[in-house]
Enzyme design. Structure first.
Site, PDB file in Angstrom:
ATOM      1  N   ASN A 141       0.865  -1.180   0.000  1.00 28.47           N
ATOM      2  CA  ASN A 141       0.000   0.000   0.000  1.00 28.47           C
ATOM      3  C   ASN A 141       0.902   1.231   0.000  1.00 28.47           C
ATOM      4  O   ASN A 141       1.434   1.613   1.040  1.00 28.47           O
ATOM      5  CB  ASN A 141      -0.895  -0.035   1.250  1.00 28.47           C
ATOM      6  CG  ASN A 141      -1.757   1.205   1.383  1.00 28.47           C
ATOM      7  OD1 ASN A 141      -1.847   1.998   0.445  1.00 28.47           O
ATOM      8  ND2 ASN A 141      -2.392   1.380   2.529  1.00 28.47           N
TER       9      ASN A 141
ATOM     10  N   LYS B 190       0.123   4.196  -0.429  1.00 27.27           N
ATOM     11  CA  LYS B 190      -0.569   5.396   0.080  1.00 27.27           C
ATOM     12  C   LYS B 190      -0.305   6.577  -0.867  1.00 27.27           C
ATOM     13  O   LYS B 190      -0.213   6.364  -2.071  1.00 27.27           O
ATOM     14  CB  LYS B 190      -0.150   5.682   1.526  1.00 27.27           C
ATOM     15  CG  LYS B 190      -0.324   4.455   2.432  1.00 27.27           C
ATOM     16  CD  LYS B 190      -0.228   4.744   3.892  1.00 27.27           C
ATOM     17  CE  LYS B 190      -0.433   3.455   4.672  1.00 27.27           C
ATOM     18  NZ  LYS B 190      -0.535   3.656   6.097  1.00 27.27           N
TER      19      LYS B 190
ATOM     20  N   HIS C  95      -9.882   1.270   4.350  1.00 26.91           N
ATOM     21  CA  HIS C  95      -8.649   1.501   5.126  1.00 26.91           C
ATOM     22  C   HIS C  95      -8.963   2.510   6.231  1.00 26.91           C
ATOM     23  O   HIS C  95      -9.751   3.433   6.020  1.00 26.91           O
ATOM     24  CB  HIS C  95      -7.538   2.017   4.207  1.00 26.91           C
ATOM     25  CG  HIS C  95      -6.203   2.042   4.887  1.00 26.91           C
ATOM     26  ND1 HIS C  95      -5.860   3.033   5.784  1.00 26.91           N
ATOM     27  CD2 HIS C  95      -5.157   1.187   4.836  1.00 26.91           C
ATOM     28  CE1 HIS C  95      -4.642   2.782   6.257  1.00 26.91           C
ATOM     29  NE2 HIS C  95      -4.192   1.658   5.691  1.00 26.91           N
TER      30      HIS C  95
ATOM     31  N   GLU D  54      -7.456   4.976   7.263  1.00 23.42           N
ATOM     32  CA  GLU D  54      -7.219   6.379   6.886  1.00 23.42           C
ATOM     33  C   GLU D  54      -8.403   6.929   6.084  1.00 23.42           C
ATOM     34  O   GLU D  54      -8.667   8.135   6.113  1.00 23.42           O
ATOM     35  CB  GLU D  54      -5.888   6.491   6.122  1.00 23.42           C
ATOM     36  CG  GLU D  54      -4.714   6.327   7.090  1.00 23.42           C
ATOM     37  CD  GLU D  54      -3.436   5.760   6.503  1.00 23.42           C
ATOM     38  OE1 GLU D  54      -3.282   5.744   5.261  1.00 23.42           O
ATOM     39  OE2 GLU D  54      -2.584   5.309   7.298  1.00 23.42           O
TER      40      GLU D  54
ATOM     41  N   GLU E 155      -6.051  -4.605  10.485  1.00 26.14           N
ATOM     42  CA  GLU E 155      -5.046  -3.563  10.683  1.00 26.14           C
ATOM     43  C   GLU E 155      -5.409  -2.737  11.919  1.00 26.14           C
ATOM     44  O   GLU E 155      -6.183  -1.770  11.809  1.00 26.14           O
ATOM     45  CB  GLU E 155      -5.006  -2.625   9.477  1.00 26.14           C
ATOM     46  CG  GLU E 155      -4.595  -3.289   8.181  1.00 26.14           C
ATOM     47  CD  GLU E 155      -3.922  -2.281   7.255  1.00 26.14           C
ATOM     48  OE1 GLU E 155      -2.753  -2.476   6.922  1.00 26.14           O
ATOM     49  OE2 GLU E 155      -4.572  -1.274   6.906  1.00 26.14           O
TER      50      GLU E 155
ATOM     51  N   GLY F 261       1.961   2.444  10.937  1.00 30.62           N
ATOM     52  CA  GLY F 261       2.996   3.483  10.854  1.00 30.62           C
ATOM     53  C   GLY F 261       3.655   3.825  12.174  1.00 30.62           C
ATOM     54  O   GLY F 261       4.354   4.836  12.274  1.00 30.62           O
TER      55      GLY F 261
ATOM     56  N   SER G 226       2.736  -1.905  10.621  1.00 32.57           N
ATOM     57  CA  SER G 226       4.163  -1.976  10.989  1.00 32.57           C
ATOM     58  C   SER G 226       4.811  -3.320  10.640  1.00 32.57           C
ATOM     59  O   SER G 226       5.664  -3.802  11.385  1.00 32.57           O
ATOM     60  CB  SER G 226       4.361  -1.628  12.469  1.00 32.57           C
ATOM     61  OG  SER G 226       3.996  -0.279  12.690  1.00 32.57           O
TER      62      SER G 226
HETATM   63  P1  PGA Z   1       2.363   0.494   7.778  1.00 33.12           P
HETATM   64  O1  PGA Z   1       0.936   0.742   7.085  1.00 33.12           O
HETATM   65  O2  PGA Z   1       2.909  -0.805   7.223  1.00 33.12           O
HETATM   66  O3  PGA Z   1       3.190   1.679   7.380  1.00 33.12           O
HETATM   67  O4  PGA Z   1       2.129   0.401   9.241  1.00 33.12           O
HETATM   68  C1  PGA Z   1       0.047  -0.325   6.825  1.00 33.12           C
HETATM   69  C2  PGA Z   1      -1.217   0.208   6.213  1.00 33.12           C
HETATM   70  O5  PGA Z   1      -1.690   1.276   6.608  1.00 33.12           O
HETATM   71  O6  PGA Z   1      -1.803  -0.420   5.313  1.00 33.12           O
END
Ligand code: PGA
Length: 257
Positions: free
Chosen positions: A17, A19, A104, A106, A174, A180, A219
């Site tokens: 992903n 982003k 997601h 976000e 998630e 993150g 992460s």
């Molecule tokens: P990350 O993000 O691996 O940077 O923690 C995962 C995600 O949001 O899909």
């Protein structure tokens, strides 16, 4: 364009992903880098890149003839219409996507997407022939107050549309607090949540959730990929930050193989 996916229930799925990262030069270089790793070294997992919308069209030709598949990070619930700024699942299939991430955290947080919105988007992805990757996960406060499973259970049941089948749907667990941050749940918590997600699917559909693919995200890095992927019931990973560096992401793909 109809893309045949190489997904198999026995292979892990590794989704990158990206982003909102990557101008053309960076994104194309990263995709070419991954394609050349794959040409040099065979791996046994399904690798899917979900770049920003702006890169999909060119990445489709860069990845043409490789085993790497393309996905989107979102889609609209309608096939077309007066929806300024949105992109439909049909358009995504048309440029070569095989997968669409929906729900997601976000999107749920920053764009106010509800479970109903996510379910409608997943249904649109299915109508377009895409595999919907439906994201669920609790916040830190919800986990600390013992609500994690209730939250995930209700998200799973309400975000999965009637059109969901074992082979057109993936659930990505998630936890929001792990995205993150460099923090991850205990391995036993991931195992338990994945098993509970399969139970939620079973309750939702009165159909066995045994074959349902459930990914972990939050992460995941090269250094913890092997232990995360070794957890019973983890069928792959959704990788954000660590998917932006070819060498690191490749290590995660190898750990999934
Ligand atoms: P990350 O993000 O691996 O940077 O923690 C995962 C995600 O949001 O899909």
């Amino acid at each position: 364009m109809i893309v045949e996916t190489s997904s198999s229930p026995n292979r892990a799925t590794v989704l990158a992903n990206w982003k909102m990262h990557g101008l053309r030069e960076d994104g194309l270089a990263r995709a070419r880098g991954l394609a050349s790793q794959l040409a040099a070294e065979k791996i046994e997992c399904d690798v899917v890149i979900c770049p920003p919308f702006t890169l999909l069209f060119e990445l489709a030709s860069v990845l043409d003839g490789t085993a790497i598949l393309l996905g989107s990070q979102d889609c609209h619930a309608e096939a077309s219409g007066s929806c300024t700024g949105d992109v439909s699942a049909l358009m995504l299939a048309d440029v070569g996507c095989a997968y669409a991430i929906v729900g997601h955290s976000e999107r749920r947080t920053e764009h106010g997407e509800s479970d109903d919105d996510v379910s409608a988007k997943a249904a649109a992805a299915h109508r377009a022939g895409l595999i919907a990757v439906i994201c669920v996960g609790e916040s830190a406060v919800q986990r600390e107050s013992g609500q994690a499973f209730a939250v995930v259970d209700s998200q799973v049941r309400a975000s999965i549309p009637d059109s969901a089948q074992i082979d057109n749907t993936i659930i990505a667990y998630e936890p929001i607090w792990a995205i993150g941050t460099g923090r991850t749940p205990r391995l036993s918590d991931i195992e338990e949540t994945h098993s509970q997600i399969r139970e939620s699917w079973q309750m939702r559909f009165s159909r066995d959730g045994a074959g349902l693919r459930v990914l972990y995200g939050g992460s995941v890095k090269a250094k913890n990929a092997e232990e995360v992927l070794g957890i019973p019931g983890v069928d792959g990973v959704l990788v954000g930050g660590a998917s932006l560096e070819v060498g690191e992401f490749w290590q995660i793909c190898k750990a999934s193989s």
